[in-house]
Structures are given as structure tokens and as C-alpha cells.
Scaffold this motif. Structure first.
Motif, short mmCIF file in Angstrom:
data_model
loop_
_atom_site.label_atom_id
_atom_site.label_comp_id
_atom_site.label_asym_id
_atom_site.label_seq_id
_atom_site.Cartn_x
_atom_site.Cartn_y
_atom_site.Cartn_z
N HIS A 1 0.81 -1.22 0.00
CA HIS A 1 0.00 0.00 0.00
C HIS A 1 0.84 1.28 0.00
CE1 HIS A 1 -3.45 -2.60 0.62
NE2 HIS A 1 -2.84 -3.13 1.68
N THR A 2 2.06 1.20 -0.49
CA THR A 2 2.83 2.44 -0.67
C THR A 2 2.34 3.16 -1.92
OG1 THR A 2 4.55 1.33 -1.95
CG2 THR A 2 4.88 1.46 0.41
N CYS A 3 2.57 4.46 -1.94
CA CYS A 3 2.20 5.28 -3.09
C CYS A 3 3.44 6.05 -3.53
CB CYS A 3 1.07 6.25 -2.71
SG CYS A 3 0.51 7.28 -4.08
N VAL A 4 3.86 5.83 -4.76
CA VAL A 4 5.07 6.47 -5.29
C VAL A 4 4.68 7.22 -6.57
CG1 VAL A 4 7.41 6.15 -6.14
CG2 VAL A 4 6.54 4.69 -4.30
N LEU A 5 4.77 8.53 -6.54
CA LEU A 5 4.36 9.37 -7.66
C LEU A 5 5.50 10.32 -8.03
CD1 LEU A 5 0.86 10.48 -6.28
CD2 LEU A 5 1.36 8.46 -7.64
N HIS A 6 5.83 10.40 -9.31
CA HIS A 6 6.83 11.36 -9.81
C HIS A 6 8.13 11.27 -9.00
CE1 HIS A 6 3.57 13.06 -12.14
NE2 HIS A 6 2.87 13.23 -11.02
N SER B 1 16.72 0.33 -2.20
CA SER B 1 15.99 1.11 -1.21
C SER B 1 14.69 0.40 -0.82
CB SER B 1 15.67 2.50 -1.74
OG SER B 1 16.87 3.25 -1.89
N THR B 2 14.17 0.77 0.34
CA THR B 2 12.93 0.18 0.85
C THR B 2 11.97 1.29 1.25
OG1 THR B 2 14.08 -1.77 1.68
CG2 THR B 2 11.90 -1.31 2.60
N VAL B 3 10.73 1.20 0.79
CA VAL B 3 9.68 2.14 1.18
C VAL B 3 8.66 1.35 2.00
CG1 VAL B 3 7.93 3.77 0.39
CG2 VAL B 3 10.06 3.49 -0.92
N GLY B 4 8.43 1.79 3.24
CA GLY B 4 7.59 1.06 4.17
C GLY B 4 6.11 1.11 3.84
N ARG B 5 5.35 0.27 4.52
CA ARG B 5 3.91 0.15 4.28
C ARG B 5 3.19 1.49 4.51
NH1 ARG B 5 1.40 -3.05 7.88
NH2 ARG B 5 3.09 -2.80 9.39
N TRP B 6 2.26 1.79 3.61
CA TRP B 6 1.42 2.97 3.67
C TRP B 6 2.22 4.28 3.63
CZ3 TRP B 6 -3.61 2.39 2.79
CH2 TRP B 6 -4.21 1.17 3.07
N ALA B 7 3.45 4.21 3.21
CA ALA B 7 4.23 5.44 3.04
C ALA B 7 3.91 6.07 1.69
CB ALA B 7 5.72 5.15 3.16
N ARG B 8 4.16 7.36 1.60
CA ARG B 8 3.90 8.07 0.34
C ARG B 8 5.17 8.83 -0.05
NH1 ARG B 8 -1.04 9.85 -2.05
NH2 ARG B 8 -0.78 11.61 -3.49
N VAL B 9 5.66 8.55 -1.24
CA VAL B 9 6.84 9.22 -1.79
C VAL B 9 6.38 9.95 -3.04
CG1 VAL B 9 9.15 8.93 -2.74
CG2 VAL B 9 8.39 7.46 -0.87
N LEU C 1 15.27 9.11 -4.17
CA LEU C 1 15.85 8.34 -3.08
C LEU C 1 17.14 7.72 -3.58
CD1 LEU C 1 12.68 6.46 -1.69
CD2 LEU C 1 13.49 8.78 -1.17
N GLY C 2 18.26 8.01 -2.93
CA GLY C 2 19.53 7.43 -3.34
C GLY C 2 19.59 5.95 -3.04
N CYS C 3 20.76 5.40 -3.21
CA CYS C 3 20.99 3.96 -3.01
C CYS C 3 20.78 3.57 -1.55
CB CYS C 3 22.40 3.63 -3.47
SG CYS C 3 22.97 1.96 -3.11
N ARG C 4 20.05 2.46 -1.32
CA ARG C 4 19.87 1.84 0.00
C ARG C 4 19.32 2.82 1.04
NH1 ARG C 4 21.80 -3.07 -0.85
NH2 ARG C 4 23.55 -3.35 -2.29
N VAL C 5 18.32 3.55 0.65
CA VAL C 5 17.59 4.42 1.57
C VAL C 5 16.42 3.62 2.16
CG1 VAL C 5 16.09 6.45 1.71
CG2 VAL C 5 18.25 6.57 0.45
N ARG C 6 16.15 3.83 3.45
CA ARG C 6 15.03 3.15 4.11
C ARG C 6 14.01 4.20 4.57
NH1 ARG C 6 15.55 -2.12 5.18
NH2 ARG C 6 13.92 -1.98 6.79
N ILE C 7 12.79 4.04 4.05
CA ILE C 7 11.70 4.93 4.41
C ILE C 7 10.76 4.16 5.34
CG2 ILE C 7 9.79 6.35 3.55
CD1 ILE C 7 12.54 7.29 2.62
N PRO C 8 10.47 4.67 6.53
CA PRO C 8 9.62 3.92 7.45
C PRO C 8 8.15 3.93 7.00
CG PRO C 8 10.12 6.06 8.36
CD PRO C 8 10.93 5.95 7.10
N ALA C 9 7.35 3.16 7.69
CA ALA C 9 5.93 3.06 7.37
C ALA C 9 5.20 4.36 7.72
CB ALA C 9 5.30 1.90 8.13
#
Length: 423
Positions: free
Chosen positions: A336-341, A348-356, A390-398
Motif C-alpha cells: 500500500h505504498t504510493c510512489v508518484l513522480h 531502497s525500501t519504502v515502508g507500508r502505507w508510506a507516500r513518496v 531516493l539514493g541507493c539503500r535508503v530506508r523509508i519507514p511506514a
């Protein structure tokens, strides 16, 4: 017999491409699953009579570049070689320095392509025009609106003969709505004016350019030293193209879906050309142009597109929404992540329900001659809204929001950020 030269620049170039260029040279950045310059090589390889493709730049010939050259030679069954400049020599200095390599075998003409352009590459049409009326220099041109033309090399042509009568690189006032595309076809005679510039530079000693930097005699700027000087002398002609063209000066240009200029709807979009065909995944909801690497794992409930590229080994979880974005090798988008533009870097990892989310810098859709602006990151000391990277190996929390921001590699965030560069 024909040859092609692709000018790939070097590490001091492409600064607007950071932090992505920290991990891979800009010419090898993957676009639609393959390195950027592979699209150039493929276009050159399709021209009948092409015998060799040369890459000129001042990158160190490291393992990724060597591996790419070997793979390209096998795929296109053509010699593809890299010629390393001893120093940055400008857009024309490398051509003159490696003139013997370019002219070896006696080619009737050779293409010169800047690596930071994307196009439908009408090389066969340029060759036909050259053979119909041979001249030392043939430039590919397109049209831009009055304001944006100031950001490019401007061409004043004779509308009957298409001779270039006047050429100004990035003028301060309006000169012409015809701009230089950075794609050329030169005859062997085109190297003689480059020799004249080199000899003149030697006589004058080291020269100071407009930026205040000193450049050696071997540095030749095609646009200022050759095109501007020879315009109106019957040596330079322009081939106008109403197809697709854009510069890739910044990472934001990669997420842009360019549509054909003019009224014709029969022409494909840029991403249809570069993204090409991929294996059908009937269980996925795909909107518009979407590239999915065969090794990527995409959940059936994900919604992708338009203009999405998913790289090797990427994992896309349930309920993910992806639009106008690039997800690079080994990245993970949790449920349920949302990645726009945005561009999500390697691993890299984008956590659950995060919005980038980023802000697109699209050209005016109501102006068929508009191009994407390559503006500075800052204005009046403030970061301008742009795509999120997001650069290399970035971690975005939920459950956080990352908006209009640039995150450097190996960062583990703990909260939301808006309009920031995270060092």
C-alpha cells in the motif's frame, strides 16, 4: 561505410543527476531496463552501412563500463569501443583528438550524438538528406517556444535551402525558434575546421571561457567555436525534425512522458519508443507505458502507470500505486505504498502505507513546441519543487510522507520530510 560517435562526457558533468550518478555513470543509468546510451547505440546499429560505434568521454574505463561495452558488441554485432580523453576536451575536442580512429577505414560520414538527449533518432532521414546534398555539417533541429529557445543553441536557417545562416548558443534574447538537438552527421571534411580551432588555440595559448575557467588548446566547443564561426558560409545545414526530442539534464527528465509535437497522433510517444514491448502480465492493472523487468515480483493488486519502469529484482507489494516513476534494481515497495513522480534508488525500501511524491516539471501541454525546463535546484536560496529522488539503500519507514525531497544514499529516515535535501 558509416561510423557513429557518442559523446558521454565525464564525472564532472551530470551534477544535476546526483545522487543517482554517485552509483553509476549518468550514461549507464537504466532507462526502460537498459542503460541510457544503449538506446543511442541501438538507433545507430539500425542504420544500413554502420561499421563501428565509438564512445568518447573522460570516465575511467571501470568494470561497469567495460561490461556494458562487451554486452553491446554481442547484442548488436558491431564493434563498440570507448576512447578516453586525457582531460575534458569539450564537445569537439574529443572528435579532433581521436580523428584518426574516427576516419580509419574511410567512412563516407559519421554521426555524432550527445548522450544526454532522448529522441526517436531520425538517423536514416538525416543520412538521406546528406546524400542528396552533401555538406560538411548537418545538424538535427527542432522547434521550441520563444522563452525556452534561450536555453538551447538557436539556428537561423534559409527556409529554401536549410543552410544555417546564423548560430548562437544560449542567446540572451530571442534569435530563432529552431534549436539544436545535439545530433549531427558530419563528413570527414568537418574535421578540418576543428583543426583550425585547435591551431588557433595553440597560437593564443590557454584560453579563458565564459565561466572564467582556463581551458587548454585541445578543448574545442562545437557550438561556439565551430557552428557560430562557420554559419552563413555554406558549410552547415539543418535537418528539421517534428518527432520526439528532449534533453536529459536532470533526473526529472526521465519521468517525463513526451508526446509528439504537432497535430499527428499517429506518432508514438517517447516512452513507447524506448520502453518497447515486454512480456504481458494479464493479471496486473497497467495504465499506459510500463516496463517491468522479468525478474521483478509485482503483486496482482498493484496499479502501475503511466510511465513507470521497474528494474531487476524489484519487489512491489499488494496495493501499491506507482505513477510517473522509476524503481531501480533490488528496491522494495511494501504494501500500500504510493510512489508518484519519483525515483527509488538501488536497494531502497519504502515502508507500508508510506507516500513518496515529487512535483513534475512537465512542459506546457497546450504548447506543442514546449520542452521540459532544466532549471536549477534552487531559487532565491530555496529548494524548488521537483521530483523526489531516493539514493541507493535508503530506508523509508511506514506511514510517512517524503515530498519534493532528495535523499542521499544509505540514509534511514524516521519521519516525514518536505522540500528538503537530506544529507
Amino acid at each position: 561505410m558509416l561510423k557513429a560517435v557518442i559523446l558521454i562526457g565525464g564525472p564532472q558533468k551530470g551534477t544535476r543527476f546526483r545522487p543517482l550518478s554517485f552509483e553509476v555513470p549518468k550514461p549507464l543509468f537504466p532507462v526502460a531496463g537498459v542503460p541510457m546510451i544503449q538506446h543511442h547505440i541501438e538507433a545507430c546499429a539500425q542504420v544500413p552501412g554502420m561499421q563501428e560505434i565509438l564512445l568518447i568521454g573522460f570516465y575511467q574505463p571501470d568494470e561497469p563500463l567495460t561490461r556494458f561495452l562487451e554486452a553491446a558488441q554481442q547484442e548488436f554485432n558491431l564493434p563498440v569501443r570507448y576512447l578516453q580523453e586525457f582531460a575534458p576536451l569539450g564537445t569537439g575536442g574529443g572528435l579532433y583528438h581521436f580523428r584518426d580512429q574516427i576516419l580509419a577505414g574511410g567512412p563516407e560520414a559519421f554521426f555524432v550524438l550527445n548522450a544526454d538527449v532522448c529522441s526517436d533518432f531520425p538517423l536514416s532521414a538525416m543520412l538521406a538528406a546528406h546524400r542528396h546534398q552533401p555538406h560538411p555539417f548537418l545538424l538535427l533541429g527542432t522547434t521550441a517556444n520563444r522563452t525556452q529557445s534561450l536555453n538551447y543553441g538557436c539556428i537561423v536557417e534559409n527556409p529554401q535551402t536549410h543552410e544555417v545562416l546564423h548560430y548562437v548558443e544560449k542567446p540572451s534574447t530571442f534569435v530563432s525558434d529552431i534549436i539544436n538537438c545535439g545530433i549531427y552527421l558530419f563528413s570527414p571534411e568537418a574535421l578540418k575546421p576543428l583543426r583550425d580551432v585547435f591551431q588557433r588555440n595553440q597560437q593564443n595559448g590557454r584560453l579563458e571561457d565564459s565561466s572564467g575557467l582556463w581551458r587548454g588548446a585541445g578543448t574545442i566547443r562545437l557550438e561556439q567555436d565551430v557552428f557560430s564561426a562557420l554559419a552563413g558560409q555554406g558549410q552547415i545545414y539543418v535537418h528539421l525534425n517534428d518527432g520526439i526530442w528532449s534533453q536529459i539534464k536532470s533526473a526529472g527528465a526521465l519521468t517525463l512522458d513526451l508526446r509528439p509535437r504537432g497535430e499527428s497522433e499517429s506518432l508514438p510517444s517517447l516512452n513507447q519508443i524506448w520502453f518497447g514491448a515486454f512480456a504481458s502480465r494479464s493479471s496486473l492493472l497497467l495504465l499506459g507505458n510500463v516496463y517491468i523487468h522479468p525478474t521483478a515480483k509485482v503483486a496482482p493488486s498493484a496499479v502501475l502507470g503511466p510511465n513507470v519502469s521497474i528494474g531487476e529484482g524489484v519487489t512491489v507489494g499488494e496495493g501499491v500505486r506507482l505513477r510517473e516513476s522509476i524503481v531501480l534494481h533490488g528496491a522494495t515497495l511494501q504494501e500500500h505504498t504510493c510512489v508518484l513522480h519519483s525515483i527509488v534508488g538501488w536497494g531502497s525500501t519504502v515502508g507500508r502505507w508510506a507516500r513518496v511524491e515529487g512535483t513534475p516539471n512537465d512542459p506546457n501541454p497546450n504548447d506543442p513546441r514546449a520542452h521540459m525546463d532544466s532549471e536549477s535546484l534552487f531559487k532565491d536560496g530555496k529548494l524548488l519543487p521537483a521530483i523526489t529522488i531516493l539514493g541507493c539503500r535508503v530506508r523509508i519507514p511506514a506511514e510517512v510522507l517524503i515530498l519534493n525531497s532528495i535523499v542521499l544514499p544509505h540514509k534511514e529516515l524516521s519521519r516525514s520530510f518536505t522540500n528538503q535535501i537530506i544529507l
